[in-house]
Design a protein around this motif. Structure first.
Motif, PDB file in Angstrom:
ATOM      1  N   TYR A   1      -0.226  -9.148   1.834  1.00 27.64           N
ATOM      2  CA  TYR A   1      -1.074  -8.026   1.437  1.00 27.64           C
ATOM      3  C   TYR A   1      -2.395  -8.053   2.191  1.00 27.64           C
ATOM      4  O   TYR A   1      -2.943  -9.116   2.495  1.00 27.64           O
ATOM      5  CB  TYR A   1      -1.315  -8.055  -0.074  1.00 27.64           C
TER       6      TYR A   1
ATOM      7  N   ASP B   1       1.392  -2.463  -6.546  1.00 31.32           N
ATOM      8  CA  ASP B   1       2.704  -3.115  -6.503  1.00 31.32           C
ATOM      9  C   ASP B   1       2.907  -4.120  -7.620  1.00 31.32           C
ATOM     10  O   ASP B   1       4.010  -4.648  -7.791  1.00 31.32           O
ATOM     11  CB  ASP B   1       2.901  -3.845  -5.166  1.00 31.32           C
TER      12      ASP B   1
ATOM     13  N   GLU C   1      -4.591  -2.513   0.705  1.00 33.60           N
ATOM     14  CA  GLU C   1      -3.532  -2.366  -0.295  1.00 33.60           C
ATOM     15  C   GLU C   1      -3.989  -2.729  -1.702  1.00 33.60           C
ATOM     16  O   GLU C   1      -3.170  -2.727  -2.629  1.00 33.60           O
ATOM     17  CB  GLU C   1      -2.328  -3.218   0.094  1.00 33.60           C
TER      18      GLU C   1
ATOM     19  N   CYS D   1      -3.599  -3.964  -7.730  1.00 33.28           N
ATOM     20  CA  CYS D   1      -2.665  -3.565  -6.680  1.00 33.28           C
ATOM     21  C   CYS D   1      -1.563  -2.737  -7.318  1.00 33.28           C
ATOM     22  O   CYS D   1      -1.016  -3.118  -8.363  1.00 33.28           O
ATOM     23  CB  CYS D   1      -2.060  -4.796  -5.995  1.00 33.28           C
TER      24      CYS D   1
ATOM     25  N   THR E   1      -1.056   8.386  -1.222  1.00 33.62           N
ATOM     26  CA  THR E   1      -0.296   7.513  -0.312  1.00 33.62           C
ATOM     27  C   THR E   1       1.187   7.859  -0.253  1.00 33.62           C
ATOM     28  O   THR E   1       1.900   7.344   0.604  1.00 33.62           O
ATOM     29  CB  THR E   1      -0.444   6.049  -0.752  1.00 33.62           C
TER      30      THR E   1
END
Length: 314
Positions: A71, A87, A75, A85, A136
């Motif tokens: 990362y 994710d 990000e 984050c 994004t």
């Protein structure tokens, strides 16, 4: 607890024992079963990025870990003074950008080792509903309380879920062909999506998983079906009427144990259970001779177990 057995279970061809190394990823059911495995001191890595609800989030973790795609600053983001984050779950956070990047990349490394070395990998799917970040155009694992207007909500088609799961299966097989993959569907209902929408979501997940199970050498444990059909009473739910309560978790664990845990482990599990209960014991008189003998006996039992299984920590 005497209940009628409805959901058929198939005995595992490669059961879990105390030499097994487990990697568990996915929805809330992972924590329920992972906590049981942890209690009985099996070797496991549980949800390195926190709870991940949908298949694309788990696939992303698998792919990034195996490709060692670390990362970068772009990000992660700051939200209400905390670095996050998209994710990872909100529990994977930090007070600075640097600290979060270090944590994310360390967890990626741990996941990579887990994927390469695990004897059993359990992947639990919670929902087929996903959120796409409008800026994004990326599907996120968690929205982190970012305003809802910044996302669009989508239901993953069955074919997209199949493609995601097959990619995971194939990538794992490339680096660890001996690993036994076990898919489950979380019995936790996502009622914030709506009652009908939750059923749509679970139906998509179930259809996709069974398609993948039939086409690959992977297994399925019917946690969702056990909860829906054998424990179909609200006395098996928590106060929120959504999550399985302790009684339900214990019941599903016993089902999992009966098909996936090697019977030769049962006596060791009883030893571990005795030690765990002993450690929780609070004496009326800590200085008494009886309690001193109890403490000595307990330490001896721990030492004896650790001589056979050095990885056990109490």
């Amino acid at each position: 607890m005497k209940l009628q057995t409805i959901v058929p279970l198939e005995k595992a061809t490669k059961p879990i024992d105390y030499q097994s190394r487990l990697l568990l990823m996915g929805s809330c059911f992972v924590e329920n079963m992972g906590n049981k495995l942890d209690y009985f001191k099996f070797q496991q890595l549980q949800n390195p990025f926190g709870i991940l609800f949908h298949p694309l989030a788990i696939e992303n973790l698998v792919q990034r870990a195996l490709e060692e795609w670390c990362y970068k600053e772009t990000e992660v983001f700051e939200q209400d003074g905390i670095w996050c984050c998209f994710d990872a779950h909100s529990e994977v956070r930090a007070n600075s950008q640097r600290a979060l990047l270090q944590r994310l990349n360390q967890q990626l490394h741990e996941t990579r080792l887990g994927l390469r070395n695990a004897s059993h990998i359990v992947i639990t799917l919670g929902t087929a509903w996903v959120y796409r970040h409008k800026t994004t155009h990326k599907m996120v694992a968690n929205c982190h309380k970012v305003p809802q207007k910044e996302f669009s909500k989508e239901l993953l088609p069955i074919d997209a879920i199949i493609a995601s799961l097959e990619n995971m299966v194939n990538r794992i097989a490339e680096v660890n062909p001996e690993a036994q993959l076990i898919f489950t569907i979380s019995p936790v209902r996502h009622l914030k999506d709506g009652f009908v929408e939750n059923q749509q979501s679970k139906a998509h997940l179930i259809a996709a998983v069974h398609k993948v199970v039939k086409g690959h050498n992977v297994s399925y444990f019917p946690a969702y079906e056990i909860m829906m059909d054998e424990l179909r009473d609200y006395r098996f739910y928590g106060k929120d009427m959504v999550h399985p309560n302790e009684l339900a978790v214990d019941y599903i664990w016993e089902k999992l144990k009966s098909v996936w845990i090697d019977e030769d482990c049962y006596s060791i599990m009883d030893e571990v259970d005795g030690i765990q209960k002993g450690l929780l014991h609070r004496p009326f008189n800590p200085d008494s001779e009886a309690h001193q003998k109890f403490e000595t006996s307990l330490r001896s039992k721990i030492t004896y177990l650790q001589e056979r299984y050095p990885f056990m920590k109490f």
